[in-house]
Design a protein around this motif. Structure first.
Motif, PDB file in Angstrom:
ATOM      1  N   UNK A 102       0.974  -1.286  -0.215  1.00  0.00           N
ATOM      2  CA  UNK A 102      -0.060   0.062  -0.003  1.00  0.00           C
ATOM      3  C   UNK A 102       0.863   1.229  -0.048  1.00  0.00           C
ATOM      4  N   UNK A 103       2.012   1.354   0.376  1.00  0.00           N
ATOM      5  CA  UNK A 103       2.751   2.579   0.792  1.00  0.00           C
ATOM      6  C   UNK A 103       4.139   2.773   0.046  1.00  0.00           C
ATOM      7  N   UNK A 104       4.436   1.590  -0.406  1.00  0.00           N
ATOM      8  CA  UNK A 104       5.729   1.732  -1.382  1.00  0.00           C
ATOM      9  C   UNK A 104       4.957   1.766  -2.767  1.00  0.00           C
ATOM     10  N   UNK A 105       5.468   2.813  -3.499  1.00  0.00           N
ATOM     11  CA  UNK A 105       5.063   3.255  -4.931  1.00  0.00           C
ATOM     12  C   UNK A 105       5.792   2.329  -5.751  1.00  0.00           C
ATOM     13  N   UNK A 195       8.972   5.782   2.029  1.00  0.00           N
ATOM     14  CA  UNK A 195       7.715   5.912   2.987  1.00  0.00           C
ATOM     15  C   UNK A 195       7.819   6.762   3.885  1.00  0.00           C
ATOM     16  N   UNK A 196       6.902   7.069   4.777  1.00  0.00           N
ATOM     17  CA  UNK A 196       6.896   8.071   5.841  1.00  0.00           C
ATOM     18  C   UNK A 196       7.645   7.527   7.253  1.00  0.00           C
ATOM     19  N   UNK A 197       8.089   8.093   8.160  1.00  0.00           N
ATOM     20  CA  UNK A 197       8.768   7.727   9.439  1.00  0.00           C
ATOM     21  C   UNK A 197       7.568   6.934  10.230  1.00  0.00           C
ATOM     22  N   UNK A 198       6.174   7.210   9.955  1.00  0.00           N
ATOM     23  CA  UNK A 198       5.304   6.856  10.759  1.00  0.00           C
ATOM     24  C   UNK A 198       4.954   5.434  10.367  1.00  0.00           C
TER      25      UNK A 198
END
Length: 322
Positions: A102-105, A195-198
């Motif tokens: 979901x979060x890695x393009x 991706x973001x730190x969160x």
């Protein structure tokens, strides 16, 4: 693990697959033969074994039942905890895969350093997704093989980069080594800012949870119930079943062998079943189907990647799921 449905009233007396009878029939046979011998002696030589009363055997039987009950509860608790841990592993694997996809393009292209030749190669987001998911699959298979003491290479090598095979073969704890590879992969993703730190923190929590599952399963596998307790139950069961016909023959007569055989089946059966459940990771009929669980993880994760050449589900054979 036995997955057949409850047999009907007729078959319940003849079902052996999954039953504890094949393991304890020597003890039942010994008790029955001893009871028969004592009954024959009492029949031809009356008063050879005087009537002792049943109060003593009742008290011993109650105490033995309590011992067996406590041990059975302790063994079942280990079995259920192991099943809960593998359920957690299924959950963590699916959650981590969902986060990765979901979060890695997929279209992102990143330069990575090749450890073998020192050159930089281009790796797409799709490659990073596949590598992370494949390591998750390899981890599940490696945990199963470590708990069962079997060789894992055929199941995990297709999911681990060839450059890591040599070090993986040298590792004392293969699933822990794979987890370190997953941590390194996650660190690379963070340094590349994909991706973001969160999200990185959430994914690291999934890795931590999977590590906890491995450690908890190893704790169950490497820490059996105390031997002295098991020895006490074994000795008491044998002594009780051997002494029982001497106390019953004067009052029960020819019914003594049948009653003693039923009691021996109950006590020896509970003892053997507790011993089988104590180690939940093996291949016995009542132990956990780790092969099917790890195959389920592989199927779910490869399907999430969009692959079509996925292996089939492991189905029960004669009511037994491996």
């Amino acid at each position: 693990m036995i997955v057949r449905q409850t047999p009907n009233a007729l078959k319940i007396f003849f079902t052996l697959r999954g039953s504890i009878v094949p393991k304890i029939y020597p003890q039942i046979l010994l008790t029955t033969l001893l009871s028969t011998l004592i009954t024959v002696i009492q029949h031809w030589h009356p008063n050879s074994f005087p009537y002792y009363g049943t109060a003593t055997f009742t008290l011993i039987g109650i105490a033995l039942s309590l011992f067996l009950g406590f041990r059975n509860n302790a063994s079942y608790q280990r079995w259920w905890e192991a099943r809960t841990l593998w359920g957690q592993l299924v959950y963590d694997s699916r959650s981590l895969t969902r986060q990765v996809l979901s979060f890695i393009d997929e279209d992102n292209t990143t330069a990575i350093e090749n450890g073998e030749d020192g050159k930089d190669n281009n790796e797409t987001g799709r490659d990073i997704q596949r590598d992370m998911v494949y390591l998750t699959i390899a981890f599940a298979h490696a945990v199963r093989h470590r708990l069962r003491g079997t060789l894992p290479w055929a199941d995990i090598e297709p999911f681990v980069a060839v450059t890591d095979h040599d070090r993986m073969h040298q590792a004392k704890n293969v699933p822990d080594y794979i987890m370190r590879l997953m941590g390194k992969q996650l660190g690379d993703i963070r340094r590349q800012g994909l991706i973001s730190e969160q999200v990185i923190q959430n994914m690291d929590e999934r890795l931590t949870s999977m590590t906890i599952v491995l450690a908890a399963c190893e704790r169950i596998h490497n820490t059996p119930l105390p031997f002295a307790y098991m020895l006490l139950v074994h000795r008491t069961t044998y002594l009780y079943c051997i002494m029982l016909p001497f106390g019953l023959v004067a009052s029960l007569g020819w019914a003594t062998p049948l009653i003693c055989a039923v009691i021996a089946y109950t006590f020896f059966g509970l003892d053997a079943l507790s011993e089988e459940l104590e180690e939940p990771f093996g291949l016995a009929a009542n132990q956990l189907p780790l092969t099917a669980l790890s195959r389920t993880i592989e199927i779910n994760l490869r399907e999430a990647l969009g692959e079509t050449d996925i292996p089939p589900d492991i189905t029960p054979i004669n009511g037994y799921l491996q």
